[in-house]
Motif scaffolding. Structure first.
Motif, PDB file in Angstrom:
ATOM      1  N   GLN A 227       0.816  -1.214   0.000  1.00 19.47           N
ATOM      2  CA  GLN A 227       0.000   0.000   0.000  1.00 19.47           C
ATOM      3  C   GLN A 227       0.852   1.267   0.000  1.00 19.47           C
ATOM      4  OE1 GLN A 227      -2.277  -1.238   3.547  1.00 19.47           O
ATOM      5  NE2 GLN A 227      -4.121  -0.903   2.321  1.00 19.47           N
ATOM      6  N   PHE A 228       2.159   1.123   0.177  1.00 18.21           N
ATOM      7  CA  PHE A 228       3.047   2.282   0.091  1.00 18.21           C
ATOM      8  C   PHE A 228       3.100   2.743  -1.362  1.00 18.21           C
ATOM      9  CE2 PHE A 228       6.464   3.240   3.456  1.00 18.21           C
ATOM     10  CZ  PHE A 228       5.541   3.250   4.477  1.00 18.21           C
ATOM     11  N   PRO A 229       3.178   4.056  -1.606  1.00 18.04           N
ATOM     12  CA  PRO A 229       3.301   4.534  -2.991  1.00 18.04           C
ATOM     13  C   PRO A 229       4.570   3.956  -3.628  1.00 18.04           C
ATOM     14  CG  PRO A 229       2.865   6.355  -1.505  1.00 18.04           C
ATOM     15  CD  PRO A 229       3.143   5.163  -0.650  1.00 18.04           C
ATOM     16  N   PRO A 230       4.540   3.686  -4.923  1.00 16.79           N
ATOM     17  CA  PRO A 230       5.702   3.092  -5.592  1.00 16.79           C
ATOM     18  C   PRO A 230       7.004   3.873  -5.376  1.00 16.79           C
ATOM     19  CG  PRO A 230       3.801   3.013  -7.037  1.00 16.79           C
ATOM     20  CD  PRO A 230       3.393   3.825  -5.833  1.00 16.79           C
ATOM     21  N   ALA A 231       6.957   5.195  -5.424  1.00 11.85           N
ATOM     22  CA  ALA A 231       8.184   5.992  -5.254  1.00 11.85           C
ATOM     23  C   ALA A 231       8.774   5.813  -3.858  1.00 11.85           C
ATOM     24  CB  ALA A 231       7.895   7.471  -5.509  1.00 11.85           C
ATOM     25  N   VAL A 232       7.910   5.747  -2.863  1.00 10.54           N
ATOM     26  CA  VAL A 232       8.370   5.570  -1.485  1.00 10.54           C
ATOM     27  C   VAL A 232       8.903   4.157  -1.296  1.00 10.54           C
ATOM     28  CG1 VAL A 232       7.676   5.613   0.943  1.00 10.54           C
ATOM     29  CG2 VAL A 232       6.752   7.320  -0.636  1.00 10.54           C
ATOM     30  N   MET A 233       8.180   3.175  -1.778  1.00  2.48           N
ATOM     31  CA  MET A 233       8.592   1.789  -1.611  1.00  2.48           C
ATOM     32  C   MET A 233       9.883   1.502  -2.362  1.00  2.48           C
ATOM     33  SD  MET A 233       7.616  -0.613   0.220  1.00  2.48           S
ATOM     34  CE  MET A 233       8.647  -2.035   0.461  1.00  2.48           C
ATOM     35  N   ARG A 234      10.074   2.155  -3.506  1.00  4.13           N
ATOM     36  CA  ARG A 234      11.309   1.961  -4.276  1.00  4.13           C
ATOM     37  C   ARG A 234      12.518   2.379  -3.441  1.00  4.13           C
ATOM     38  NH1 ARG A 234      14.212   5.415  -6.627  1.00  4.13           N
ATOM     39  NH2 ARG A 234      12.608   6.990  -6.848  1.00  4.13           N
ATOM     40  N   VAL A 235      12.432   3.539  -2.773  1.00  2.62           N
ATOM     41  CA  VAL A 235      13.533   4.013  -1.940  1.00  2.62           C
ATOM     42  C   VAL A 235      13.758   3.070  -0.758  1.00  2.62           C
ATOM     43  CG1 VAL A 235      14.299   5.894  -0.427  1.00  2.62           C
ATOM     44  CG2 VAL A 235      13.260   6.412  -2.648  1.00  2.62           C
ATOM     45  N   VAL A 236      12.694   2.645  -0.108  1.00  2.00           N
ATOM     46  CA  VAL A 236      12.814   1.710   1.021  1.00  2.00           C
ATOM     47  C   VAL A 236      13.468   0.413   0.551  1.00  2.00           C
ATOM     48  CG1 VAL A 236      11.519   0.297   2.667  1.00  2.00           C
ATOM     49  CG2 VAL A 236      10.898   2.700   2.322  1.00  2.00           C
ATOM     50  N   ARG A 237      13.010  -0.093  -0.576  1.00  2.00           N
ATOM     51  CA  ARG A 237      13.544  -1.354  -1.095  1.00  2.00           C
ATOM     52  C   ARG A 237      15.028  -1.201  -1.466  1.00  2.00           C
ATOM     53  NH1 ARG A 237       9.953  -2.056  -4.378  1.00  2.00           N
ATOM     54  NH2 ARG A 237      10.912  -1.118  -6.192  1.00  2.00           N
ATOM     55  N   GLU A 238      15.342  -0.184  -2.284  1.00  2.00           N
ATOM     56  CA  GLU A 238      16.715  -0.030  -2.775  1.00  2.00           C
ATOM     57  C   GLU A 238      17.697   0.349  -1.660  1.00  2.00           C
ATOM     58  OE1 GLU A 238      16.492   2.781  -5.983  1.00  2.00           O
ATOM     59  OE2 GLU A 238      15.447   1.369  -7.309  1.00  2.00           O
ATOM     60  N   SER A 239      17.266   1.168  -0.724  1.00  2.00           N
ATOM     61  CA  SER A 239      18.167   1.651   0.321  1.00  2.00           C
ATOM     62  C   SER A 239      18.289   0.718   1.512  1.00  2.00           C
ATOM     63  CB  SER A 239      17.709   3.031   0.820  1.00  2.00           C
ATOM     64  OG  SER A 239      17.702   3.958  -0.232  1.00  2.00           O
ATOM     65  N   TYR A 240      17.268  -0.115   1.737  1.00  2.00           N
ATOM     66  CA  TYR A 240      17.261  -0.931   2.959  1.00  2.00           C
ATOM     67  C   TYR A 240      16.930  -2.404   2.718  1.00  2.00           C
ATOM     68  CZ  TYR A 240      17.294   3.720   4.967  1.00  2.00           C
ATOM     69  OH  TYR A 240      17.631   5.009   5.277  1.00  2.00           O
ATOM     70  N   LEU A 241      15.789  -2.684   2.137  1.00  2.00           N
ATOM     71  CA  LEU A 241      15.359  -4.079   2.013  1.00  2.00           C
ATOM     72  C   LEU A 241      16.324  -4.905   1.167  1.00  2.00           C
ATOM     73  CD1 LEU A 241      11.493  -3.583   1.585  1.00  2.00           C
ATOM     74  CD2 LEU A 241      12.802  -3.997   3.695  1.00  2.00           C
ATOM     75  N   ASP A 242      16.801  -4.324   0.061  1.00  2.00           N
ATOM     76  CA  ASP A 242      17.750  -5.038  -0.798  1.00  2.00           C
ATOM     77  C   ASP A 242      19.123  -5.174  -0.145  1.00  2.00           C
ATOM     78  OD1 ASP A 242      15.770  -5.268  -2.685  1.00  2.00           O
ATOM     79  OD2 ASP A 242      16.589  -3.743  -4.045  1.00  2.00           O
ATOM     80  N   LYS A 243      19.335  -4.474   0.954  1.00  2.00           N
ATOM     81  CA  LYS A 243      20.638  -4.516   1.657  1.00  2.00           C
ATOM     82  C   LYS A 243      20.552  -5.308   2.958  1.00  2.00           C
ATOM     83  CE  LYS A 243      22.199  -0.299  -0.490  1.00  2.00           C
ATOM     84  NZ  LYS A 243      22.636   1.074  -0.347  1.00  2.00           N
ATOM     85  N   GLY A 244      19.519  -6.143   3.080  1.00  2.00           N
ATOM     86  CA  GLY A 244      19.448  -7.049   4.211  1.00  2.00           C
ATOM     87  C   GLY A 244      18.578  -6.616   5.375  1.00  2.00           C
ATOM     88  N   TYR A 245      17.908  -5.488   5.269  1.00  2.00           N
ATOM     89  CA  TYR A 245      17.010  -5.043   6.337  1.00  2.00           C
ATOM     90  C   TYR A 245      15.650  -5.706   6.175  1.00  2.00           C
ATOM     91  CZ  TYR A 245      20.136  -1.192   7.641  1.00  2.00           C
ATOM     92  OH  TYR A 245      21.198  -0.449   8.074  1.00  2.00           O
ATOM     93  N   ASP A 246      14.964  -5.892   7.279  1.00  2.00           N
ATOM     94  CA  ASP A 246      13.574  -6.326   7.268  1.00  2.00           C
ATOM     95  C   ASP A 246      12.719  -5.121   7.621  1.00  2.00           C
ATOM     96  OD1 ASP A 246      13.989  -9.075   6.735  1.00  2.00           O
ATOM     97  OD2 ASP A 246      14.560  -9.391   8.828  1.00  2.00           O
ATOM     98  N   GLY A 247      11.592  -4.953   6.942  1.00  2.00           N
ATOM     99  CA  GLY A 247      10.709  -3.823   7.193  1.00  2.00           C
ATOM    100  C   GLY A 247       9.482  -4.237   7.990  1.00  2.00           C
TER     101      GLY A 247
END
Length: 149
Positions: free
Chosen positions: A88-108
């Protein structure tokens, strides 16, 4: 969604620990009117009077809507907070979360949409083996703050 509901319910229970649950009939009409404008016609599940913080908090706990609406004692809308799922997060916001954190081993977790007069933002809690963060982003995905927890 179960996880979001659990976190939201814990927040509601925690809120009542320092405040007082009240019946809707005890809530002033001007407060109820403001809450109705923010509720999108969803019924209020829980009313809390937080005298220390000088506000009422109306909670809507009807999956999929998990919302808190905060109104000052004089009837001014302060904030509406919605628990969201990651999709439900907007794509632009989720993209930053994914690229900056989730893809680097963080859990959200605890994906939140916060509305205040003249201000909208998103927040997410992130954790890795090394750190826990609370990240706040604007609707375009710009990181506004990053706080270690």
């Amino acid at each position: 969604m179960k996880y979001i509901l659990s976190i939201f319910l814990l927040w509601c229970i925690g809120t009542t620990a320092w405040a007082q649950q009240v019946k809707e009939a005890e809530v002033p009409a001007n407060i109820r009117t403001v809450v109705t404008q923010q509720s999108d016609k969803h019924p209020i599940t829980l009313w809390v009077l937080d005298k220390n913080r000088k506000k009422y908090i109306a909670s809507i706990i009807h999956v999929p809507v998990l919302r808190n609406i905060e109104v000052s004692l004089d009837g001014k809308w302060l904030r509406t907070t919605d628990a969201l799922s990651p999709d439900q997060f907007p794509p632009a916001v989720m993209r930053v979360v994914r690229e900056s954190y989730l893809d680097k081993g963080y859990d959200g977790s605890n994906y939140i949409y916060i509305q205040e007069p003249g201000n909208k933002r998103y927040a997410v809690d992130l954790s890795s083996d090394d750190e826990d963060l609370h990240v706040v982003l604007d609707p375009a995905g710009k990181v506004l703050s990053k706080e270690a927890r």
